[in-house]
Scaffold this active site. Structure first.
Site, mmCIF file in Angstrom:
data_model
loop_
_atom_site.group_PDB
_atom_site.id
_atom_site.type_symbol
_atom_site.label_atom_id
_atom_site.label_comp_id
_atom_site.label_asym_id
_atom_site.label_seq_id
_atom_site.Cartn_x
_atom_site.Cartn_y
_atom_site.Cartn_z
ATOM 1 N N HIS A 278 0.803 -1.213 0.000
ATOM 2 C CA HIS A 278 0.000 0.000 0.000
ATOM 3 C C HIS A 278 0.838 1.265 0.000
ATOM 4 O O HIS A 278 0.296 2.361 0.071
ATOM 5 C CB HIS A 278 -0.921 0.007 1.222
ATOM 6 C CG HIS A 278 -0.182 0.029 2.529
ATOM 7 N ND1 HIS A 278 0.526 -1.052 3.007
ATOM 8 C CD2 HIS A 278 -0.009 1.015 3.438
ATOM 9 C CE1 HIS A 278 1.078 -0.732 4.161
ATOM 10 N NE2 HIS A 278 0.777 0.515 4.448
ATOM 11 N N CYS A 279 2.164 1.161 -0.104
ATOM 12 C CA CYS A 279 3.018 2.347 0.007
ATOM 13 C C CYS A 279 3.854 2.603 -1.244
ATOM 14 O O CYS A 279 3.626 3.564 -1.965
ATOM 15 C CB CYS A 279 3.940 2.219 1.225
ATOM 16 S SG CYS A 279 3.104 2.446 2.803
ATOM 17 N N ILE A 280 4.833 1.749 -1.486
ATOM 18 C CA ILE A 280 5.858 2.081 -2.480
ATOM 19 C C ILE A 280 5.304 2.228 -3.902
ATOM 20 O O ILE A 280 5.730 3.122 -4.637
ATOM 21 C CB ILE A 280 6.999 1.042 -2.450
ATOM 22 C CG1 ILE A 280 7.566 0.936 -1.038
ATOM 23 C CG2 ILE A 280 8.117 1.468 -3.398
ATOM 24 C CD1 ILE A 280 8.652 -0.090 -0.900
ATOM 25 N N ILE A 282 2.509 3.408 -4.724
ATOM 26 C CA ILE A 282 1.494 4.461 -4.748
ATOM 27 C C ILE A 282 2.042 5.817 -4.332
ATOM 28 O O ILE A 282 1.825 6.831 -5.001
ATOM 29 C CB ILE A 282 0.315 4.064 -3.833
ATOM 30 C CG1 ILE A 282 -0.385 2.822 -4.401
ATOM 31 C CG2 ILE A 282 -0.665 5.217 -3.656
ATOM 32 C CD1 ILE A 282 -1.433 2.254 -3.473
ATOM 33 N N ASP A 283 2.758 5.849 -3.221
ATOM 34 C CA ASP A 283 3.107 7.120 -2.582
ATOM 35 C C ASP A 283 3.913 8.074 -3.464
ATOM 36 O O ASP A 283 3.673 9.290 -3.426
ATOM 37 C CB ASP A 283 3.864 6.864 -1.283
ATOM 38 C CG ASP A 283 3.026 6.069 -0.285
ATOM 39 O OD1 ASP A 283 1.805 5.944 -0.522
ATOM 40 O OD2 ASP A 283 3.572 5.577 0.706
#
Length: 448
Positions: A278-280, A282-283
């Site tokens: 859910h991070c790399i 997308i962010d």
């Protein structure tokens, strides 16, 4: 000149420091649940909030629905009244501090989707009262707390920093990592007024070894984005090196293992079939989107995103070529077993997993793609991969595995016997170097 602090702010800080504050954690996922457990284990009363009634019912029954969170930790906290799970947003007024841990995905056009943050903030605003503190933990672009949340919360007439308190502290979860659980990771905390900052620092100091103050909420938001951009760019670099060195007949994993013996100036990152979680994945796009508002161009970050997002296609092409060289059989009609659909090893989280994209690409080229994952029984309903929804995994059966034309290792879970896998399989495509690390024979293994 000293700044006079609101009396109810000082009262809230004292309540937080004593452990008497009620804490609402909103979003009982991979970030919210371990946070709720950590605060409850510190002696604080926690309102565990989620709209998913199945999660609420599981928690109130003392059960965990996340594999790396032991239900044995939850049950006694529920029995003691320290965790009270609910789907009722009207209960927000019971809490002294509200922590928002909801998803922040991106749209198909790679733009931020703050729908969950906005909806949660609007629900909080309905019952917001003097003396409450709201803290966002969801990863987002710099400016979200001040520009998006604060106006919603102030619409009823209360002012941030005077009547209620507002801060940002980015989540730093690493699911499945036994060395760094929630209570062992320092927390960065930012706010736009000193009272909000002191309250948030006092809160997190109850559960973490160190709470680091920064000068504003936007700075704290930028810290999280920077951490994930750093990883994205470096993973893109080694993914590109894998392609370059592979063309030269050089093993990129051997190169990295040798390079990391240097005691300074090098940090090992490893290639793979793409990015997940859910991070790399997308962010970085949150930052590129926000940068355009300031007429800044993030070419380096966007290039890294392009390299990482192209890896599934590269892997499928390498698999097709290896299959043709090994058996003279093309992808059309081939039976492929994808090993591991979680986005990283030893977890059951499939969000943004490159394995799902790999399965879609394989089937688009005429192959059939089954999967086995020791942590994932079936692929849940996903917006991005509707053709895979509710597909069940196959059990670990070496005779059945031998019937596949090729096995594609997408996730290198520790609970897999890679030596037995290689022995049973006619051909293995390994995107994680799992077989070599396990000491398996490599004569039927192609690293991709």
């Amino acid at each position: 000149m000293s700044i006079e602090r609101p009396a109810h702010g000082l009262m809230l800080q004292s309540k937080v420091e004593s452990g008497a504050a009620c804490i609402a954690v909103i979003g009982m996922g991979y970030v919210g649940l371990p946070l709720a457990v950590a605060f409850a284990e510190s002696g604080s009363r926690v309102l565990a909030v989620d709209l998913d009634v199945a999660k609420v019912d599981a928690l109130n029954a003392g059960r965990s629905y996340i594999r790396h969170i032991d239900g044995a930790r939850i049950a006694p906290l529920v029995d003691q009244g320290l965790i009270d799970a609910t789907a009722d947003m009207a209960r927000f007024d019971e809490a002294d501090v509200l922590l928002i841990c909801v998803p922040t995905p991106i749209t198909r056009h790679l733009e931020p989707d703050l729908g969950y943050v906005v909806a949660t903030t609007e629900m909080i605003a309905k019952t917001l009262r003097r003396g409450q503190c709201v803290i966002l933990e969801s990863t987002t672009y710099p400016g979200t707390t001040r520009e998006v949340m604060q106006p919603i919360l102030e619409a009823g007439g209360l002012a941030a920093g005077r009547d209620f308190f507002l801060a940002y502290s980015p989540e730093r979860e690493d699911p499945g990592n036994p060395d760094f659980s929630t209570t062992r990771i320092p927390k960065v905390v930012g706010a736009d007024d000193p009272t909000s900052l002191d309250i948030a620092l006092a809160l997190y100091r109850r559960i973490v070894p160190q709470a680091i103050a920064v000068s504003s909420a936007a700075t704290a938001e930028a810290v999280k984005i920077t951490e994930n951009v750093f990883r994205s760019v470096n993973i893109a670099l080694v993914n590109e090196l894998k392609l370059v060195f592979g063309a030269m007949g050089i093993d990129v994993w051997e190169v990295i293992d040798a390079a990391k013996t240097k005691p300074f100036g090098f940090m090992p990152f490893y290639p793979g079939p793409g990015l997940g979680g859910h991070c790399i994945p997308i962010d970085p796009f949150y930052l590129t989107w926000k940068a355009r508002e300031y007429n800044q161009h993030t070419r380096f970050i966007e290039l890294a995103g392009q390299i990482n997002s192209s890896m599934p296609e590269r892997v499928v092409q390498a698999l097709a070529e290896a299959l043709d060289a090994h058996s003279g059989k093309g992808l059309r009609g081939a039976r492929v077993l994808v090993l591991g659909v979680a986005y990283k090893k030893n977890v059951d989280d499939i969000r943004e997993s490159p394995a799902l994209r790999l399965m879609e690409l394989l089937e688009a080229r005429g192959a059939s793609a089954d999967f086995h994952d020791p942590h994932v029984d079936r692929i849940d309903n996903t917006r991005e991969h509707p053709t895979l929804n509710f597909r069940a995994g196959i059990p670990w059966d070496l005779e059945a595995i031998a019937g596949y034309d090729v096995v594609l290792i997408a996730t290198d879970h520790d609970a897999v016997d890679y030596c037995a896998l290689v022995e049973a399989s006619p051909l293995v495509i390994d995107t994680r170097n799992a077989c070599a690390r396990a000491g398996a024979p490599l004569d039927r293994v192609v690293r991709a």
